[in-house]
Every structure is written in C-alpha cells, then in structure tokens.
Write a protein that holds these residues in place. Structure first.
Motif, PDB file in Angstrom:
ATOM      1  N   SER A   1       5.633  10.348   1.220  1.00 48.85           N
ATOM      2  CA  SER A   1       4.948   9.210   0.632  1.00 48.85           C
ATOM      3  C   SER A   1       5.429   7.992   1.398  1.00 48.85           C
ATOM      4  CB  SER A   1       5.327   9.101  -0.849  1.00 48.85           C
ATOM      5  OG  SER A   1       4.797   7.933  -1.424  1.00 48.85           O
ATOM      6  N   GLU A   2       4.496   7.180   1.855  1.00 50.17           N
ATOM      7  CA  GLU A   2       4.873   5.992   2.608  1.00 50.17           C
ATOM      8  C   GLU A   2       4.415   4.739   1.874  1.00 50.17           C
ATOM      9  OE1 GLU A   2       4.838   7.887   7.070  1.00 50.17           O
ATOM     10  OE2 GLU A   2       2.984   6.967   6.348  1.00 50.17           O
TER      11      GLU A   2
ATOM     12  N   PRO B   1      -2.993   0.467   6.853  1.00 52.00           N
ATOM     13  CA  PRO B   1      -2.329   1.046   5.686  1.00 52.00           C
ATOM     14  C   PRO B   1      -1.377   2.217   5.942  1.00 52.00           C
ATOM     15  CG  PRO B   1      -4.558   1.858   5.808  1.00 52.00           C
ATOM     16  CD  PRO B   1      -4.393   0.862   6.943  1.00 52.00           C
ATOM     17  N   LYS B   2      -1.172   2.598   7.194  1.00 49.46           N
ATOM     18  CA  LYS B   2      -0.273   3.713   7.501  1.00 49.46           C
ATOM     19  C   LYS B   2       1.000   3.196   8.152  1.00 49.46           C
ATOM     20  CE  LYS B   2      -3.162   7.117   6.475  1.00 49.46           C
ATOM     21  NZ  LYS B   2      -2.905   8.069   5.440  1.00 49.46           N
TER      22      LYS B   2
ATOM     23  N   VAL C   1       0.860  -1.182   0.000  1.00 46.15           N
ATOM     24  CA  VAL C   1       0.000   0.000   0.000  1.00 46.15           C
ATOM     25  C   VAL C   1       0.895   1.230   0.000  1.00 46.15           C
ATOM     26  CG1 VAL C   1      -1.980  -1.061   1.154  1.00 46.15           C
ATOM     27  CG2 VAL C   1      -0.231   0.062   2.524  1.00 46.15           C
ATOM     28  N   GLN C   2       0.370   2.295  -0.583  1.00 50.44           N
ATOM     29  CA  GLN C   2       1.091   3.565  -0.638  1.00 50.44           C
ATOM     30  C   GLN C   2       0.145   4.646  -0.154  1.00 50.44           C
ATOM     31  OE1 GLN C   2       0.393   6.285  -2.969  1.00 50.44           O
ATOM     32  NE2 GLN C   2       2.093   7.472  -2.189  1.00 50.44           N
ATOM     33  N   SER C   3       0.647   5.534   0.700  1.00 54.92           N
ATOM     34  CA  SER C   3      -0.144   6.677   1.150  1.00 54.92           C
ATOM     35  C   SER C   3       0.741   7.914   1.083  1.00 54.92           C
ATOM     36  CB  SER C   3      -0.665   6.456   2.570  1.00 54.92           C
ATOM     37  OG  SER C   3       0.405   6.336   3.482  1.00 54.92           O
ATOM     38  N   GLN C   4       0.113   9.078   1.142  1.00 57.87           N
ATOM     39  CA  GLN C   4       0.879  10.309   0.980  1.00 57.87           C
ATOM     40  C   GLN C   4       0.256  11.420   1.798  1.00 57.87           C
ATOM     41  OE1 GLN C   4       0.058   9.669  -2.971  1.00 57.87           O
ATOM     42  NE2 GLN C   4      -1.443  11.279  -3.219  1.00 57.87           N
ATOM     43  N   SER C   5       1.080  12.410   2.110  1.00 57.22           N
ATOM     44  CA  SER C   5       0.556  13.619   2.733  1.00 57.22           C
ATOM     45  C   SER C   5       1.504  14.760   2.411  1.00 57.22           C
ATOM     46  CB  SER C   5       0.397  13.450   4.241  1.00 57.22           C
ATOM     47  OG  SER C   5       1.633  13.480   4.886  1.00 57.22           O
TER      48      SER C   5
END
Length: 182
Positions: A53-54, A65-66, A37-41
C-alpha cells in the motif's frame, strides 16, 4: 515536510497493510487537510502473497498518484523486503519486522528493526493489530502527520468494540520505535 512524501507499507496479504495506508492517508487529508492519495497492489493470492500500500502526502496538489521515489518503507516479511524495498531514495528509511526479515536489503537508506508482529502478540495480546502497531511506528519515524492525527484517524476507522485495543496498539508502536531511535 517535503512538498511530496511517499510511504510504502509492504508485507503479506491479510496483514492489514492496505488498511494502514488508508488510515495514514485519512490522517493526512481528513484530519490535517493536506493532499493525499493511497494506492495498493497485491499478488493473485489474496492472503499470504506479497502486498503493498502506498501513500503520497503533499502540501499541494498531487499530479501523479503512484510512488516514484519512496521516502519511507515498511517491510513486514522477507518477501516484501526483497520485492518492495527497492526505490527508497538515498537517505530514506526502511522499517523491518526484525523477526521476519533476516536478510536486510542493501541501499543508501537508514534501517530500523522492530519486532512488530511479536509486539502485537505479546504486548497487546492480538496479532491482528500488528498493522496498527506498524502504523504508529511509521508515523513516529517519519513525522509525516502528527501523532494525534494518526490516532484520531485510527479511532475513526475501527469498530467501537475495538477502540481501546487499537489505541493501545497505535501508541505502543509509536513509543517502542521512538525508544529504539533515541
């Protein structure tokens, strides 16, 4: 590789680090068949403010997912290093752009320094591929995906006119950081 591996790419908005995270997640999931999974802030300012981006990669299902305890972190700017180098697990890894991060964060992790932006500008001739140089370096440092998987994902993501440029950037980042740690 551990059951769950967490990587954080951080720098300034506009440096392409969210794209780098997406490419890494695709290398893990699409090319290698792992869970990812990829997440961003990023801050309210789209360009110039700190962004991250994680990517979480696992051999099994990902239940959260974090990123919680980061195995490896990239910091392209001092602001990103100050803000996002926290939470690196003991024995983890921090890759810094040596030209832009002068005050190293303290912690129980290994620090590797490389002039990422300068490498893109001087060795490739285009600063815009610094994110791909950084991606190659992170894959070389972490072995979270195979070198070939990372390259395949990069080439699947970039426009055809820029395939050779990005291939060169990816491999240069990979080779330069391997030379630094060996």
């Amino acid at each position: 590789m551990a059951e769950r591996y967490e990587i954080r790419f951080s720098g300034a908005g506009g440096q392409g680090l969210i794209t780098a995270g997406i490419i890494l997640a695709e290398a893990a999931s699409i090319v290698e068949g792992k869970s990812a999974v990829q997440s961003q802030s990023y801050g309210p300012e789209a360009r110039g403010g700190a962004s991250k981006s994680e990517v979480i990669i696992s051999d099994g299902p990902i239940d959260y997912p974090k990123a919680t305890v980061v195995d490896a972190c990239l910091a392209m700017t001092q602001e990103a290093a100050d803000k996002y180098a926290n939470g690196i697990k003991p024995g983890g890894l921090l890759l810094l752009d040596s030209d832009f991060v002068k005050n190293e964060p303290k912690g129980d992790f290994k620090i590797v320094k490389m002039p990422i932006m300068r490498t893109a500008k001087e060795d490739i001739g285009r600063e815009i591929v610094a994110n791909v140089v950084a991606l190659g370096a992170m894959i070389a440092l972490t072995d979270v995906v195979a070198r070939e998987s990372g390259e395949k994902a990069v080439l699947a993501k970039v426009p055809e006119a820029f395939l050779e440029l990005n291939k060169k950037a990816y491999n240069l980042g990979f080779e330069k950081v391997k030379a630094l740690i060996n």
